[in-house]
Design an enzyme around this catalytic site. Structure first.
Site, PDB file in Angstrom:
ATOM      1  N   VAL A   1       0.836  -1.204   0.000  1.00  0.00           N
ATOM      2  CA  VAL A   1       0.000   0.000   0.000  1.00  0.00           C
ATOM      3  C   VAL A   1       0.870   1.253   0.000  1.00  0.00           C
ATOM      4  O   VAL A   1       0.378   2.364  -0.241  1.00  0.00           O
ATOM      5  CB  VAL A   1      -0.955   0.016   1.211  1.00  0.00           C
ATOM      6  CG1 VAL A   1      -1.981  -1.106   1.111  1.00  0.00           C
ATOM      7  CG2 VAL A   1      -0.180  -0.090   2.531  1.00  0.00           C
TER       8      VAL A   1
ATOM      9  N   LYS B   1      -6.047   1.609  20.540  1.00  0.00           N
ATOM     10  CA  LYS B   1      -4.770   2.268  20.857  1.00  0.00           C
ATOM     11  C   LYS B   1      -4.650   3.635  20.196  1.00  0.00           C
ATOM     12  O   LYS B   1      -3.737   4.405  20.512  1.00  0.00           O
ATOM     13  CB  LYS B   1      -3.610   1.368  20.435  1.00  0.00           C
ATOM     14  CG  LYS B   1      -3.501   0.082  21.252  1.00  0.00           C
ATOM     15  CD  LYS B   1      -2.382  -0.802  20.761  1.00  0.00           C
ATOM     16  CE  LYS B   1      -2.242  -2.035  21.649  1.00  0.00           C
ATOM     17  NZ  LYS B   1      -3.445  -2.890  21.658  1.00  0.00           N
TER      18      LYS B   1
ATOM     19  N   LYS C   1      -2.182   5.164  14.006  1.00  0.00           N
ATOM     20  CA  LYS C   1      -3.561   4.766  13.705  1.00  0.00           C
ATOM     21  C   LYS C   1      -4.534   5.918  13.933  1.00  0.00           C
ATOM     22  O   LYS C   1      -5.552   6.033  13.243  1.00  0.00           O
ATOM     23  CB  LYS C   1      -3.955   3.549  14.558  1.00  0.00           C
ATOM     24  CG  LYS C   1      -3.169   2.287  14.254  1.00  0.00           C
ATOM     25  CD  LYS C   1      -3.302   1.835  12.803  1.00  0.00           C
ATOM     26  CE  LYS C   1      -4.646   1.192  12.524  1.00  0.00           C
ATOM     27  NZ  LYS C   1      -4.709   0.644  11.147  1.00  0.00           N
TER      28      LYS C   1
ATOM     29  N   ASN D   1      -8.244  -5.539  21.551  1.00  0.00           N
ATOM     30  CA  ASN D   1      -7.356  -6.639  21.202  1.00  0.00           C
ATOM     31  C   ASN D   1      -8.156  -7.823  20.674  1.00  0.00           C
ATOM     32  O   ASN D   1      -9.263  -8.099  21.138  1.00  0.00           O
ATOM     33  CB  ASN D   1      -6.558  -7.073  22.440  1.00  0.00           C
ATOM     34  CG  ASN D   1      -5.634  -5.974  22.923  1.00  0.00           C
ATOM     35  OD1 ASN D   1      -4.508  -5.861  22.491  1.00  0.00           O
ATOM     36  ND2 ASN D   1      -6.132  -5.128  23.829  1.00  0.00           N
TER      37      ASN D   1
ATOM     38  N   VAL E   1      -1.367 -11.736  22.624  1.00  0.00           N
ATOM     39  CA  VAL E   1      -0.828 -12.257  23.867  1.00  0.00           C
ATOM     40  C   VAL E   1      -1.143 -13.744  24.068  1.00  0.00           C
ATOM     41  O   VAL E   1      -0.352 -14.476  24.667  1.00  0.00           O
ATOM     42  CB  VAL E   1      -1.357 -11.410  25.057  1.00  0.00           C
ATOM     43  CG1 VAL E   1      -2.835 -11.645  25.280  1.00  0.00           C
ATOM     44  CG2 VAL E   1      -0.572 -11.703  26.312  1.00  0.00           C
TER      45      VAL E   1
END
Length: 633
Positions: free
Chosen positions: A354, A421, A433, A459, A467
């Site tokens: 991209v 986030k 972001k 998440n 995680v």
């Protein structure tokens, strides 16, 4: 023309013939015994006319009985698994036989004692049931002996004394593959306590699980309440994991509807079963409407989110699906999966970045997608802290170039995959972001024909680099399991949930929105690590150590999903909310983007400083401020 009639297995024919002969012998013996009993077990006192009547009628009745049994499929059942449905079929067959016997008795003027018909039919019924169910009883006893003689066997506690639990216990005792013994059942219904299900005692409710597991030396626990709410399920499983037993669970309630409770369908309890949050509900019709008959492009289509997007989009029957990814192995894997599952799908798989302006413009102009899902991004927080220029090149500039190419190609909707986030970011990945979200809102104001939106969630369980896989790997290696901080909490969702939200957001999209998922209560990472250790059959801090390593650069103790100034409004799906677009100076922002692009191309050390100027909520750390001041001087 090919004969499509199903073939009958010769072994079944042999068993059916043997069972038919046995049925005839049962009929013969039952009615003779009825006559014998009628005359006080003295054969000499039986009227010769009765003997003749017996000899003349039995062959006909035998043929009729075997025919009726065949019609009611009594020769087709697997009698090692005989149960209530088979008993019902036997009863129905005998109702037909009784009607035949009555019609025969009144129609032939053959005089026989009434007790002969009554007792003979009763004996015949008992013999028929015993003949069929004895095989299961003998097999059950033989398996019980073999289980007792086997070296190591599972001692199972079943959670749930309902229909599913009963079917499961029955299945456990009829399968030869499982060397096990169900030693107790748990159910919260106090009326069932002390009673028995399939000869196994219901010993208590959920609060007795730990004590009963010790008392009965339980090695395995199977959760068998498919209709249980997610919250109650989570509470019970969290109690079960304290026992240190191997945990398994049954499939959903639909399996009961189809009468498909099978040992082979059991699965190990996963961390998702312990989260205690209802599955996100989406409107499948709206998802179908947003995808069906459309040309769809997914950037980053080989990643965790991108590949699941491709799966759900393929199921919704788009006109064409285009997978775009820079990693050829990932793209190849999802390509082969979709080609196998959806052979009729018009699938195009392209390799490219991209960040390459000409490449992404060429793809847009060649395929003219109706909807673009932009999932390509760098997402690892610590790695991006050490390589901030790459975060900006890929996340920010990649989004800008892809969005511009989409607008120029006349794309109807552009959907950015964002993250929690991005809210008040403390790291460069989150800040990048947030810049992507700002780009989307700027582009939506700039181009009227294309709707630009972002979807923000927490998440994702099981995604690459998340995680859970890390913890599982550490547990498999014997530990230690590393947790950054005992207090750290995160919002979690499954990959299918996240993707369903993205697809439904594309249906709601008017332009400029940031869609946010209501993800319930956050989860402590420390609790998650301990649960995974217990689910793996170990004790935290005893078998597997947990080590606290401290927060990584740019890492928060908790994540947010909405900035204070964004506000919230609900959609028809109560779990999906929309953040209001933030006012911003688009001209200034576009100019700063150009400056940022030049800086990252030149591998400037001022990247974080420039980002902090563009994202007011992103603050440099004291050490970074000093470094920036040195560079400026």
């Amino acid at each position: 023309m090919e004969n499509t009639k199903p073939k009958v297995h010769p072994q079944w024919e042999q068993r059916a013939i043997i069972l038919g002969v046995a049925d005839f012998l049962c009929l013969l013996a039952s009615y003779f015994f009825a006559l014998y009993l009628r005359h006080d077990f003295r054969f000499a006192t039986i009227d010769p006319l009765f003997i003749q009547g017996y000899i003349r009628t039995i062959p006909l009745w035998g043929v009729v009985a075997i025919g009726v049994f065949y019609a009611f499929r009594l020769y087709h059942s697997i009698w090692s698994m005989a149960s209530i449905p088979e008993m019902y079929r036997i009863m129905k067959a005998f109702l037909v036989l009784i009607a035949f016997y009555l019609a025969f008795a009144y129609g032939t003027n053959m005089y026989m004692p009434k007790s002969y018909y009554i007792m003979g039919t009763l004996f015949h019924f008992c013999c028929t049931v015993a003949l069929r169910f004895s095989y299961r009883m003998i097999r059950f006893q033989v398996q019980g002996i073999s289980r007792g003689q086997s070296g190591k066997k599972r001692r199972i506690m079943v959670i749930g004394a309902g229909a599913a639990g009963q079917a499961l216990i029955r299945e456990l005792y009829t399968t030869e593959k499982v060397k096990s013994s169900v030693v107790c059942v748990i159910d919260d219904n106090a009326n069932k306590h002390g009673r028995y299900i399939e000869d196994v005692e219901v010993v208590g409710g959920r609060h007795d699980i730990v004590n009963m597991a010790k008392k009965y030396l339980v090695t395995d626990i199977i959760f068998a309440i498919p209709s249980c709410s997610v919250k109650a399920r989570s509470e019970i499983l969290n109690i079960c994991k304290e026992t240190g037993c191997h945990l398994q669970t049954m499939p959903g309630i639909y399996q009961l509807v189809n009468d498909e409770v099978r040992v082979s369908q059991l699965r190990d309890v996963e961390i998702t079963d312990l989260l205690g949050r209802e599955q996100v509900k989406v409107n499948n019709e709206e998802i179908l409407a947003s995808v069906f008959g459309q040309v769809i492009l997914v950037t980053g289509g080989g990643g965790s989110i991108g590949s699941e997007l491709c799966r759900q989009i393929a199921e919704a029957k788009p006109k064409q699906l285009i997978i775009f990814d820079i990693y050829e192995n990932n793209a190849y894997d999802i390509q082969q999966e979709l080609k196998k599952k959806y052979p009729e799908l018009d699938l195009v798989t392209l390799i490219g970045s991209v960040r390459n302006t000409n490449r992404i413009r060429s793809v847009m102009n060649t395929y003219r997608p109706d909807v673009v899902f932009h999932a390509a991004a760098h997402k690892h927080v610590p790695l991006m802290e050490d390589s901030p220029n790459e975060a900006i090149k890929n996340n920010v500039m990649g989004t800008y170039k892809t969005a511009e190419a989409a607008a120029m190609a006349g794309v109807q909707k552009f959907v950015l995959i964002s993250t929690d986030k991005a809210v008040n970011p403390t790291n460069i990945m989150g800040a990048s972001k947030r810049l992507c979200e700002m780009i989307v809102q700027m582009m939506d104001r700039r181009y009227e024909d294309t709707s630009f939106v972002a979807v923000r969630f927490g998440n994702v369980l099981g995604s690459n680099g998340s995680v859970i896989p890390l913890f599982k790997k550490q547990i498999a290696e014997g530990g230690p399991v590393t947790v950054t901080d005992k207090r750290i909490i995160r919002y979690f969702m499954t990959i299918p949930e996240a993707v369903s939200l993205v697809l439904q957001a594309s249906f709601y999209a008017d332009g400029g929105e940031i869609f946010v998922l209501e993800m319930g209560e956050p989860v402590k990472i420390d609790d998650m690590a301990r649960n995974l250790i217990r689910l793996s059959g170990f004790k935290p801090d005893v078998d597997i150590q947990i080590v606290y390593t401290g927060l990584r650069p740019g890492e928060k103790l908790y994540e947010e999903i909405l900035m204070d100034e964004e506000g919230l409004r609900e959609t028809e799906n109560k779990l999906i909310h929309i953040g209001r677009p933030i006012d911003m100076d688009d001209v200034w922002f576009a100019w700063k983007l150009s400056e940022l692009e030049e800086a990252c191309k030149g591998e400037s050390d001022r990247i974080k400083e420039l980002v902090s100027e563009m994202v007011p909520t992103y603050r440099l750390k004291p050490a970074e401020k000093k470094e920036a001041e040195k560079v400026t001087v």
